[in-house]
Design a protein around this motif. Structure first.
Motif, PDB file in Angstrom:
ATOM      1  N   ALA A 185      33.034  25.817  14.421  1.00  0.00           N
ATOM      2  CA  ALA A 185      32.940  24.577  13.638  1.00  0.00           C
ATOM      3  C   ALA A 185      34.094  24.450  12.642  1.00  0.00           C
ATOM      4  N   VAL A 186      34.584  25.576  12.152  1.00  0.00           N
ATOM      5  CA  VAL A 186      35.670  25.541  11.175  1.00  0.00           C
ATOM      6  C   VAL A 186      36.936  24.959  11.797  1.00  0.00           C
ATOM      7  N   SER A 187      37.271  25.408  13.002  1.00  0.00           N
ATOM      8  CA  SER A 187      38.466  24.889  13.678  1.00  0.00           C
ATOM      9  C   SER A 187      38.317  23.394  13.987  1.00  0.00           C
ATOM     10  N   ILE A 210      33.937  25.645  21.932  1.00  0.00           N
ATOM     11  CA  ILE A 210      32.930  26.597  22.396  1.00  0.00           C
ATOM     12  C   ILE A 210      33.651  27.774  23.040  1.00  0.00           C
ATOM     13  N   ARG A 211      33.409  28.959  22.529  1.00  0.00           N
ATOM     14  CA  ARG A 211      34.012  30.161  23.103  1.00  0.00           C
ATOM     15  C   ARG A 211      32.941  30.940  23.869  1.00  0.00           C
ATOM     16  N   ARG A 212      33.186  31.152  25.140  1.00  0.00           N
ATOM     17  CA  ARG A 212      32.199  31.810  26.001  1.00  0.00           C
ATOM     18  C   ARG A 212      32.039  33.286  25.630  1.00  0.00           C
ATOM     19  N   GLY A 213      30.808  33.752  25.698  1.00  0.00           N
ATOM     20  CA  GLY A 213      30.523  35.165  25.496  1.00  0.00           C
ATOM     21  C   GLY A 213      30.462  35.902  26.826  1.00  0.00           C
ATOM     22  N   LYS A 214      30.154  37.186  26.757  1.00  0.00           N
ATOM     23  CA  LYS A 214      30.157  38.015  27.967  1.00  0.00           C
ATOM     24  C   LYS A 214      29.042  37.625  28.939  1.00  0.00           C
TER      25      LYS A 214
END
Length: 280
Positions: free
Chosen positions: A74-76, A95-99
């Motif tokens: 959210a900051v970016s 959205i950055r995907r997790g493992k």
């Protein structure tokens, strides 16, 4: 294909049974055992043996279950909106995907390693119950549901530092990797040091098991530590005769590879002192 170990990993029969049972049941395999018994390496070798890609998630004390699914930056997005960046119109850009998402979205079946699950907060395993059970999760920011294309082979390791929740345990196939007996350990050594002189190997393993079975030892040396020790013995060109225990010094040669704290070193120094006293 059944897992029976690989050329570089000796799997005891009960471990092979556990891996294959978990694959058949499509349940996560929870592997416990003392540090250095090859729990993490097991996932890599299963992936190699079954010819599947491997995704590794190494858990830390600060790791949250949500990070395995995805993280929303959210900051970016706020910064980009202030700069007038057109990317802010699409929330998926942040959205950055997790493992787990990587494993669910993989084009083919893969092996997912969740390493040292007991390092995180006690709620960590509970927070993954539904995702590991249903093999899906919801992304609230985009409104999409991520479902596994193919159910991954999930291997979860624990050093038994804390108790895991019963609801989590119920969903797993459990296996404890016990310390190998001498025959299995010889096979492991042969994989790493083929052609080792029998006399040296016998003397080293005899000394090693004497150390492990010493009453009062705080940290017993593990499989990985005996392999390090043997590597040093070979580098120093020591013989079987050099490894014999004597009353003058109860500490083994190159003991820093085996004894990992000052209490255990002091224990062997006291034992040497007592033996010298009895010898007089």
């Amino acid at each position: 294909m059944k897992f029976t170990g690989t050329e570089s990993y000796v799997a005891a029969p009960d471990l092979s049974v556990a891996v294959n049972a978990a694959v058949t049941l499509e349940r996560p395999l929870l592997v416990k055992g003392e540090p250095g018994t090859g729990k993490t390496e097991l996932a890599r070798q299963v992936a190699q043996a079954l010819d599947l890609p491997l995704i590794e998630w190494h858990v830390k004390s600060t790791t949250r279950a949500q990070q395995g699914l995805y993280e929303y930056d959210a900051v970016s997005r706020l910064r980009d909106s202030q700069l007038g960046d057109e990317r802010v119109a699409d929330v998926s850009n942040y959205i950055r995907r997790g493992k787990l998402w990587e494993a669910f979205a993989a084009p083919s079946r893969c092996v997912l390693l969740i390493d040292e699950v007991d390092k995180a907060d006690i709620e960590f395993p509970n927070d993954l119950l539904q995702e590991l059970d249903r093999m899906e999760f919801h992304v609230y920011e985009t409104g999409e549901t991520v479902r596994a294309r193919q159910r991954p082979v999930v291997i979860i390791t624990s050093n038994n530092e804390k108790e895991l929740p019963d609801a989590f345990l119920r969903r797993c196939f459990f296996h404890y990797i016990g310390f190998p007996d001498e025959d299995v350990l010889r096979r492991i050594v042969e994989v790493h040091f083929p052609g080792l002189k029998p006399a040296l190997l016998t003397a080293a393993l005899t000394r090693f098991y004497e150390i492990r079975e010493t009453p009062g030892l705080k940290k017993k040396p593990s499989t990985s530590e005996v392999l390090d020790w043997l590597k040093l013995l070979l580098a120093e060109d020591l013989s079987a005769e050099d490894l014999k225990r004597d009353a003058a010094n109860a500490l083994p040669k190159l003991h820093g590879a085996l004894l990992k704290n000052e209490q255990d070193v002091q224990l062997f120094e006291r034992l040497a002192f007592l033996e010298r006293g009895r010898a007089r």
